[in-house]
Design a protein around this motif. Structure first.
Motif, PDB file in Angstrom:
ATOM      1  N   UNK A  37      36.525  10.074  44.741  1.00 56.04           N
ATOM      2  CA  UNK A  37      35.749   8.730  43.909  1.00 56.04           C
ATOM      3  C   UNK A  37      36.207   8.669  42.374  1.00 56.04           C
ATOM      4  N   UNK A  38      36.589   7.820  41.654  1.00 53.93           N
ATOM      5  CA  UNK A  38      36.650   8.273  40.543  1.00 53.93           C
ATOM      6  C   UNK A  38      35.943   6.703  39.722  1.00 53.93           C
ATOM      7  N   UNK A  39      35.201   6.432  40.463  1.00 54.40           N
ATOM      8  CA  UNK A  39      34.154   4.885  39.953  1.00 54.40           C
ATOM      9  C   UNK A  39      32.916   5.933  39.679  1.00 54.40           C
ATOM     10  N   UNK A  40      31.783   5.470  38.656  1.00 56.33           N
ATOM     11  CA  UNK A  40      31.094   5.368  38.095  1.00 56.33           C
ATOM     12  C   UNK A  40      29.826   5.313  39.240  1.00 56.33           C
ATOM     13  N   UNK A  41      29.227   5.976  39.037  1.00 56.54           N
ATOM     14  CA  UNK A  41      27.925   5.422  40.426  1.00 56.54           C
ATOM     15  C   UNK A  41      26.845   4.892  39.517  1.00 56.54           C
ATOM     16  N   UNK A  42      25.291   4.248  40.257  1.00 56.56           N
ATOM     17  CA  UNK A  42      24.611   3.834  39.835  1.00 56.56           C
ATOM     18  C   UNK A  42      23.173   4.859  39.713  1.00 56.56           C
ATOM     19  N   UNK A  43      23.648   6.027  40.997  1.00 59.90           N
ATOM     20  CA  UNK A  43      22.869   7.342  40.911  1.00 59.90           C
ATOM     21  C   UNK A  43      23.034   8.168  40.389  1.00 59.90           C
ATOM     22  N   UNK A  44      21.928   9.258  39.950  1.00 54.63           N
ATOM     23  CA  UNK A  44      22.718  10.570  39.677  1.00 54.63           C
ATOM     24  C   UNK A  44      22.596  11.812  40.758  1.00 54.63           C
ATOM     25  N   UNK A  45      23.741  12.920  40.503  1.00 50.72           N
ATOM     26  CA  UNK A  45      23.615  13.295  41.805  1.00 50.72           C
ATOM     27  C   UNK A  45      23.050  13.927  42.628  1.00 50.72           C
ATOM     28  N   UNK A  46      21.130  14.026  41.697  1.00 51.34           N
ATOM     29  CA  UNK A  46      20.022  14.671  42.198  1.00 51.34           C
ATOM     30  C   UNK A  46      19.876  13.896  43.614  1.00 51.34           C
ATOM     31  N   UNK A  47      19.587  11.676  43.593  1.00 50.11           N
ATOM     32  CA  UNK A  47      19.412  10.761  43.764  1.00 50.11           C
ATOM     33  C   UNK A  47      20.796  10.890  45.383  1.00 50.11           C
ATOM     34  N   UNK A  48      21.767  11.270  45.121  1.00 57.97           N
ATOM     35  CA  UNK A  48      22.839  11.588  46.033  1.00 57.97           C
ATOM     36  C   UNK A  48      23.276  12.150  47.114  1.00 57.97           C
ATOM     37  N   UNK A  49      22.391  13.692  46.969  1.00 55.81           N
ATOM     38  CA  UNK A  49      22.376  14.072  47.697  1.00 55.81           C
ATOM     39  C   UNK A  49      23.337  15.323  47.628  1.00 55.81           C
ATOM     40  N   UNK A  50      23.623  15.415  46.078  1.00 58.68           N
ATOM     41  CA  UNK A  50      24.944  16.407  45.702  1.00 58.68           C
ATOM     42  C   UNK A  50      24.316  17.868  45.744  1.00 58.68           C
ATOM     43  N   UNK A  51      23.483  17.976  45.580  1.00 55.83           N
ATOM     44  CA  UNK A  51      22.445  18.417  44.778  1.00 55.83           C
ATOM     45  C   UNK A  51      21.606  20.202  46.142  1.00 55.83           C
ATOM     46  N   UNK A  52      23.038  20.771  46.126  1.00 60.64           N
ATOM     47  CA  UNK A  52      22.442  21.645  47.781  1.00 60.64           C
ATOM     48  C   UNK A  52      22.750  22.872  47.109  1.00 60.64           C
ATOM     49  N   UNK A  53      22.281  23.930  48.373  1.00 63.06           N
ATOM     50  CA  UNK A  53      22.681  25.252  48.914  1.00 63.06           C
ATOM     51  C   UNK A  53      23.701  25.516  49.248  1.00 63.06           C
ATOM     52  N   UNK A  54      23.827  24.616  50.399  1.00 65.24           N
ATOM     53  CA  UNK A  54      25.289  24.820  50.919  1.00 65.24           C
ATOM     54  C   UNK A  54      26.142  23.536  50.907  1.00 65.24           C
ATOM     55  N   UNK A  55      27.345  23.908  50.091  1.00 64.78           N
ATOM     56  CA  UNK A  55      27.855  23.438  49.513  1.00 64.78           C
ATOM     57  C   UNK A  55      29.072  22.914  50.079  1.00 64.78           C
ATOM     58  N   UNK A  56      29.872  21.717  50.583  1.00 63.42           N
ATOM     59  CA  UNK A  56      30.997  21.661  51.016  1.00 63.42           C
ATOM     60  C   UNK A  56      31.670  21.197  50.068  1.00 63.42           C
TER      61      UNK A  56
END
Length: 258
Positions: A37-56
């Motif tokens: 994804x190269x476009x900007x997002x309307x939500x930060x990483x926390x709200x998109x569920x990207x800040x996790x311990x089991x990163x893929x």
């Protein structure tokens, strides 16, 4: 017999080529499944569920170039944040413009201080200075301070020995550094020299840096001194006593000064 051996060799060669091509094709096929994804997002990483311990790995590849434009300049850390920018990685210039509000100071790796003889000093690297970028990044992030890195380049032990205890040399060195910083519209400098002398002549180096810092402060310029961690010779312990005594004796070197 020769015909049989020739046929066997040809069969093995063909099977080897087939296996290599198949492996390559598999890699190409796998790479096509990794999207970005190269476009900007309307939500930060926390709200998109990207800040996790089991990163893929797939999520990293997919999202590593996307960011929340609404909060790109919002700073979440109360202290000073110094970021280095290297000319050989041009993406850093864009990062400073996009996320400039998250930094308090930015240090482009541009400048070298050289000695050409008695009381003869030159600051090189000015060809890398991009005044257009300076204006753009300051416009994007109000209050961001530009403090390029200044490294003592190609200094011999004899150079240090001649300069450290000579007031005339120190005055000329400080004058040269201040003149360049003012003429280029910098907010100060990040000085890298501490590890070049190891444990030798640190008293003289402190004397030099004190004068240099005072000259920069008188010109209303900031100064940072980089002191890397060091391991004491013959041990596995950190030799931090010198760093602690220096920072307590002149704390502005460690965190800049007003």
């Amino acid at each position: 017999m020769r015909v049989l051996l020739g046929t066997l060799w040809l069969t093995l060669a063909c099977s080897s080529v087939h296996a290599t091509l198949s492996k390559s094709d598999a890699k190409k096929a796998a790479s096509k499944t990794l999207q970005e994804k190269t476009q900007v997002s309307g939500k930060p990483a926390q709200e998109r569920g990207l800040v996790v311990t089991d990163l893929r790995a797939e999520d990293v590849v997919l999202e590593h170039r996307s960011y929340c434009s609404a909060k790109a300049h919002r700073k979440h850390f109360a202290g000073d944040v110094l970021g280095y920018i290297t000319p050989w990685n041009r993406h850093g210039y864009d990062v400073a413009k996009i996320f400039g509000g998250k930094f308090t100071h930015v240090a482009p790796v541009w400048l070298q201080l050289r000695r050409h003889g008695r009381e003869m000093f030159e600051v090189t690297g000015l060809d890398d200075v991009d005044q257009g970028w300076l204006r753009a990044v300051r416009k994007q992030a109000k209050g961001l301070r530009i403090v390029p890195r200044l490294r003592f380049e190609d200094w011999t032990y004899e150079d240090f020995d001649s300069v450290l205890d000579n007031e005339d040399e120190i005055e000329e060195l400080s004058r040269t550094v201040v003149q360049v910083a003012k003429s280029q519209h910098f907010d100060g400098l990040v000085v890298e020299v501490w590890n070049q002398l190891l444990v030798q002549k640190h008293a003289g180096l402190i004397h030099l840096l004190t004068h240099m810092a005072e000259a920069l402060h008188q010109a209303r310029l900031l100064v940072f001194l980089v002191i890397p961690p060091a391991v004491a010779p013959g041990t596995n312990s950190w030799a931090c006593s010198r760093t602690r005594s220096l920072s307590s004796w002149h704390p502005c070197w460690m965190a800049s000064a007003s």
